[in-house]
Scaffold this motif. Sequence first.
Motif, PDB file in Angstrom:
ATOM      1  N   LEU A  83       0.779  -0.575  -0.027  1.00 26.42           N
ATOM      2  CA  LEU A  83      -0.190   0.146   0.184  1.00 26.42           C
ATOM      3  C   LEU A  83       1.113   1.794   0.371  1.00 26.42           C
ATOM      4  O   LEU A  83       0.325   2.477  -0.778  1.00 26.42           O
ATOM      5  CB  LEU A  83      -0.805   0.109   1.174  1.00 26.42           C
ATOM      6  N   ILE A  84       1.681   1.403   0.594  1.00 18.95           N
ATOM      7  CA  ILE A  84       2.820   2.243   1.194  1.00 18.95           C
ATOM      8  C   ILE A  84       4.020   2.514  -0.346  1.00 18.95           C
ATOM      9  O   ILE A  84       3.918   3.793  -0.183  1.00 18.95           O
ATOM     10  CB  ILE A  84       3.869   2.483   2.030  1.00 18.95           C
ATOM     11  N   ASN A  85       4.375   1.527  -0.910  1.00 22.20           N
ATOM     12  CA  ASN A  85       4.938   1.279  -2.182  1.00 22.20           C
ATOM     13  C   ASN A  85       4.208   2.462  -3.421  1.00 22.20           C
ATOM     14  O   ASN A  85       4.075   2.976  -4.290  1.00 22.20           O
ATOM     15  CB  ASN A  85       5.114  -0.329  -2.772  1.00 22.20           C
ATOM     16  N   LEU A  86       2.422   1.426  -3.132  1.00 22.31           N
ATOM     17  CA  LEU A  86       1.966   2.036  -4.813  1.00 22.31           C
ATOM     18  C   LEU A  86       1.044   3.645  -4.623  1.00 22.31           C
ATOM     19  O   LEU A  86       0.575   4.139  -5.058  1.00 22.31           O
ATOM     20  CB  LEU A  86       0.915   0.531  -5.110  1.00 22.31           C
ATOM     21  N   GLU A  87       1.190   3.633  -3.195  1.00 21.84           N
ATOM     22  CA  GLU A  87       0.434   4.811  -2.726  1.00 21.84           C
ATOM     23  C   GLU A  87       1.060   6.166  -2.599  1.00 21.84           C
ATOM     24  O   GLU A  87       0.701   7.444  -2.820  1.00 21.84           O
ATOM     25  CB  GLU A  87      -0.944   4.843  -1.501  1.00 21.84           C
ATOM     26  N   ASP A  88       2.487   6.237  -1.385  1.00 18.44           N
ATOM     27  CA  ASP A  88       3.284   7.158  -1.381  1.00 18.44           C
ATOM     28  C   ASP A  88       3.883   7.492  -2.281  1.00 18.44           C
ATOM     29  O   ASP A  88       4.529   8.246  -2.224  1.00 18.44           O
ATOM     30  CB  ASP A  88       2.808   6.622  -0.107  1.00 18.44           C
ATOM     31  N   LEU A  89       4.734   6.014  -2.633  1.00 16.61           N
ATOM     32  CA  LEU A  89       6.105   6.773  -3.164  1.00 16.61           C
ATOM     33  C   LEU A  89       6.030   6.352  -4.523  1.00 16.61           C
ATOM     34  O   LEU A  89       6.868   7.399  -5.904  1.00 16.61           O
ATOM     35  CB  LEU A  89       7.054   5.235  -3.006  1.00 16.61           C
ATOM     36  N   THR A  90       4.627   6.288  -5.025  1.00 17.91           N
ATOM     37  CA  THR A  90       4.390   6.338  -6.557  1.00 17.91           C
ATOM     38  C   THR A  90       4.237   8.441  -6.724  1.00 17.91           C
ATOM     39  O   THR A  90       3.956   8.837  -7.759  1.00 17.91           O
ATOM     40  CB  THR A  90       3.152   6.444  -6.828  1.00 17.91           C
ATOM     41  N   ALA A  91       3.777   8.940  -5.806  1.00 17.60           N
ATOM     42  CA  ALA A  91       3.176  10.220  -5.610  1.00 17.60           C
ATOM     43  C   ALA A  91       4.234  11.724  -4.872  1.00 17.60           C
ATOM     44  O   ALA A  91       5.793  11.315  -5.516  1.00 17.60           O
ATOM     45  CB  ALA A  91       1.851  10.058  -4.641  1.00 17.60           C
ATOM     46  N   ASP A  92       3.505  12.618  -4.417  1.00 16.33           N
ATOM     47  CA  ASP A  92       4.847  13.864  -4.554  1.00 16.33           C
ATOM     48  C   ASP A  92       5.327  13.841  -2.912  1.00 16.33           C
ATOM     49  O   ASP A  92       5.881  14.836  -2.788  1.00 16.33           O
ATOM     50  CB  ASP A  92       3.709  14.934  -4.811  1.00 16.33           C
ATOM     51  N   GLY A  93       5.173  12.702  -2.054  1.00 14.66           N
ATOM     52  CA  GLY A  93       5.838  12.931  -0.807  1.00 14.66           C
ATOM     53  C   GLY A  93       7.385  12.063  -0.458  1.00 14.66           C
ATOM     54  O   GLY A  93       7.469  13.018  -0.034  1.00 14.66           O
ATOM     55  N   MET A  94       6.705  11.105  -0.926  1.00 12.45           N
ATOM     56  CA  MET A  94       7.861   9.881  -0.621  1.00 12.45           C
ATOM     57  C   MET A  94       8.877   9.865  -1.543  1.00 12.45           C
ATOM     58  O   MET A  94       7.750   9.393  -2.946  1.00 12.45           O
ATOM     59  CB  MET A  94       7.886   9.111   0.668  1.00 12.45           C
ATOM     60  N   LYS A  95      10.140   9.301  -2.036  1.00 11.78           N
ATOM     61  CA  LYS A  95      10.837   8.965  -2.757  1.00 11.78           C
ATOM     62  C   LYS A  95      12.262   7.376  -2.034  1.00 11.78           C
ATOM     63  O   LYS A  95      12.444   7.464  -0.944  1.00 11.78           O
ATOM     64  CB  LYS A  95      12.201   9.581  -3.467  1.00 11.78           C
ATOM     65  N   ASN A  96      12.062   6.311  -3.022  1.00 12.07           N
ATOM     66  CA  ASN A  96      12.616   5.493  -2.396  1.00 12.07           C
ATOM     67  C   ASN A  96      14.241   5.660  -2.819  1.00 12.07           C
ATOM     68  O   ASN A  96      14.264   5.801  -4.531  1.00 12.07           O
ATOM     69  CB  ASN A  96      12.089   4.095  -2.388  1.00 12.07           C
ATOM     70  N   ARG A  97      15.515   4.964  -2.603  1.00 15.60           N
ATOM     71  CA  ARG A  97      16.804   5.468  -3.311  1.00 15.60           C
ATOM     72  C   ARG A  97      16.942   3.686  -3.123  1.00 15.60           C
ATOM     73  O   ARG A  97      18.157   4.220  -4.316  1.00 15.60           O
ATOM     74  CB  ARG A  97      17.884   5.764  -2.118  1.00 15.60           C
ATOM     75  N   TRP A  98      16.244   2.530  -3.115  1.00 16.93           N
ATOM     76  CA  TRP A  98      16.982   1.290  -3.182  1.00 16.93           C
ATOM     77  C   TRP A  98      17.397   1.097  -4.757  1.00 16.93           C
ATOM     78  O   TRP A  98      18.564  -0.143  -4.705  1.00 16.93           O
ATOM     79  CB  TRP A  98      16.397  -0.180  -2.368  1.00 16.93           C
ATOM     80  N   GLY A  99      16.689   1.668  -5.875  1.00 19.48           N
ATOM     81  CA  GLY A  99      16.834   0.812  -7.055  1.00 19.48           C
ATOM     82  C   GLY A  99      16.771  -0.625  -7.303  1.00 19.48           C
ATOM     83  O   GLY A  99      16.803  -0.510  -8.536  1.00 19.48           O
ATOM     84  N   ASP A 100      15.917  -0.705  -6.778  1.00 17.16           N
ATOM     85  CA  ASP A 100      15.640  -2.515  -6.699  1.00 17.16           C
ATOM     86  C   ASP A 100      13.975  -1.950  -7.791  1.00 17.16           C
ATOM     87  O   ASP A 100      13.385  -1.274  -8.063  1.00 17.16           O
ATOM     88  CB  ASP A 100      13.994  -2.819  -5.735  1.00 17.16           C
ATOM     89  N   ASN A 101      14.815  -3.568  -8.963  1.00 15.32           N
ATOM     90  CA  ASN A 101      14.000  -3.690 -10.434  1.00 15.32           C
ATOM     91  C   ASN A 101      12.322  -3.551  -9.747  1.00 15.32           C
ATOM     92  O   ASN A 101      11.651  -4.447  -9.004  1.00 15.32           O
ATOM     93  CB  ASN A 101      14.419  -4.771 -10.933  1.00 15.32           C
ATOM     94  N   GLY A 102      11.551  -2.539 -10.340  1.00 15.63           N
ATOM     95  CA  GLY A 102      10.356  -2.339  -9.932  1.00 15.63           C
ATOM     96  C   GLY A 102      10.056  -1.334  -9.220  1.00 15.63           C
ATOM     97  O   GLY A 102       8.764  -0.869  -9.172  1.00 15.63           O
ATOM     98  N   LEU A 103      10.484  -1.186  -7.554  1.00 12.79           N
ATOM     99  CA  LEU A 103      10.428  -0.400  -6.941  1.00 12.79           C
ATOM    100  C   LEU A 103      10.876   1.356  -6.939  1.00 12.79           C
ATOM    101  O   LEU A 103      10.245   1.986  -7.093  1.00 12.79           O
ATOM    102  CB  LEU A 103      10.938  -0.766  -5.732  1.00 12.79           C
ATOM    103  N   ASP A 104      12.097   1.066  -7.875  1.00 15.43           N
ATOM    104  CA  ASP A 104      12.517   2.081  -8.489  1.00 15.43           C
ATOM    105  C   ASP A 104      11.758   2.873  -9.647  1.00 15.43           C
ATOM    106  O   ASP A 104      11.489   3.895 -10.253  1.00 15.43           O
ATOM    107  CB  ASP A 104      13.774   1.754  -9.776  1.00 15.43           C
TER     108      ASP A 104
END
Length: 516
Positions: A83-104
């Motif tokens: 839920l967090i990956n699809l709702e928050d990381l795709t939007a204007d609040g949070m970004k992830n730095r791991w670079g995992d295929n799919g998460l990136d």
Amino acid sequence: MKNSILKFLFGFLVLLSVTGCTDELDTKPKVELSLEELLARDPNAVEGILARLYSTFALSGADGPKSSDISDDAGESPFLRGLINLEDLTADGMKNRWGDNGLDQLTTTTDWTDQNKFFRYLYNRIYFTIPQCNNLLSILPNVDIENKEATTSEVRFIRALAYYYAINVFGKGVLATEVNYGQTDPLPEASRQELFAFVEAELLEIEPLLPATNTYGRATKGAAEMLLSNLYLNAEVFTGTPRYNDAVTYINKVIAGPYSLASDFVSLFSADNDATSAANEIIFPLIADSQVSQSYGNTTYLVNGCLRAETIPLAQFGTTAGWGGHRAIKTWYGLYGDLETSTDDRSKLFWTEGHEYEMADYKKWTDGYPSIKFRNTKFVGESLISYFSSTDFPLYRLADAYLMYAECAIRGAAGADMNTAVQYVNDVRTRSHATSITQSNLTLDFILDERARELNLEGHRRTDLIRFGKFTGGNYLWPWKGGVANGTSIPDSYKLFPIPSTALLANPNLTQNPGF
């Protein structure tokens, strides 16, 4: 308060070990005893089975953090993490730095395909929970238990919640119920409108049957009313027909219920949020406990994922591990103005020391401010420092209902007035020592920003941006939208995620969403 449901859950896991996947919607859970035999032997076992169904939103599996109910990675695939990956990381609040295929690709809103494992994870979790609910619903009419009507309503709530995310995230699926449970032929595809109508009818029927109060972590009238309110609030996106008047009807019921705002914002995201005034605000939590309900995918993902020992003292936030993954971006913390002078308590929940305001490189840990909103420390008393989090996730809470009411009032919904809306917004803001507003301030743009200030990292943001017409296209940009540092336009097809290729292969009746 959470001990009761945890006791039920782990007291019965030895008897009930459930497995499932997207291509086996007709497969009964594998148990040492059949559910019929188990309930015949001990009718009280239904409490443990019910708790097990609730746990599918918080845990990866029945046997600890490395177990998985589905044939996906136990660490990456839990529902809340998805839920967090699809709702928050795709939007204007949070970004992830791991670079995992799919998460990136989620972080940069680029190159979405049906091969992305993170889409598969959430789809599989949704269609794991639904048939487990159907199995129990097919049996309950034939067993003698106390409070059967209320118990059945709770199971239907859990199923409706899972279906809500299918509607929201994928826009289609199959309609599996206790009626077609066990059917061997692939089920027909159900449209977004068909799933919407089913969930609406279910919730309207069970809302009067659910208790006003319940064991902490279990469904109540308020939980069903919040789910209905969200369904109606997003009805124009989901079905093409606005239902804001209906949203207000159920928001008003929530507000009239046994809830009150927590006295302190930080208490809502602390390890004892089940035992302080925060519990009075939380309408429906997903439970976590560092000792007996460990998961890499509950709030552990939010606590450890936002910390790294390089710049942040981990013990200050109650954990022994910092995964160094997530940082907020300026379109979130910039909403508070100057963080050094802001009086808003919510503006203090970013770690700025050693970090840059701008996110020039989303893969660089020190670019952007980590959010310290969620923590594994108690708000009151001595904390237990641990790898896993004990902080419950507030899926629904009263402040959200207040802001939903205000949005409906701005949109002209019957049953909502602007004076009350201003009061509700100010109740939320002044709790955090933000300045009060007047009616002239209360616009749709303001309420979208206020929802970010109050609710970011709580699984709402992508949905909000879509409802306000700002997720796709180029009229609103944020850092790394479309894979560009300053942001760029993304296609309208990204308002939905692609149906995973595994689901399409398993059921030839399913079709892919447009654009993928």
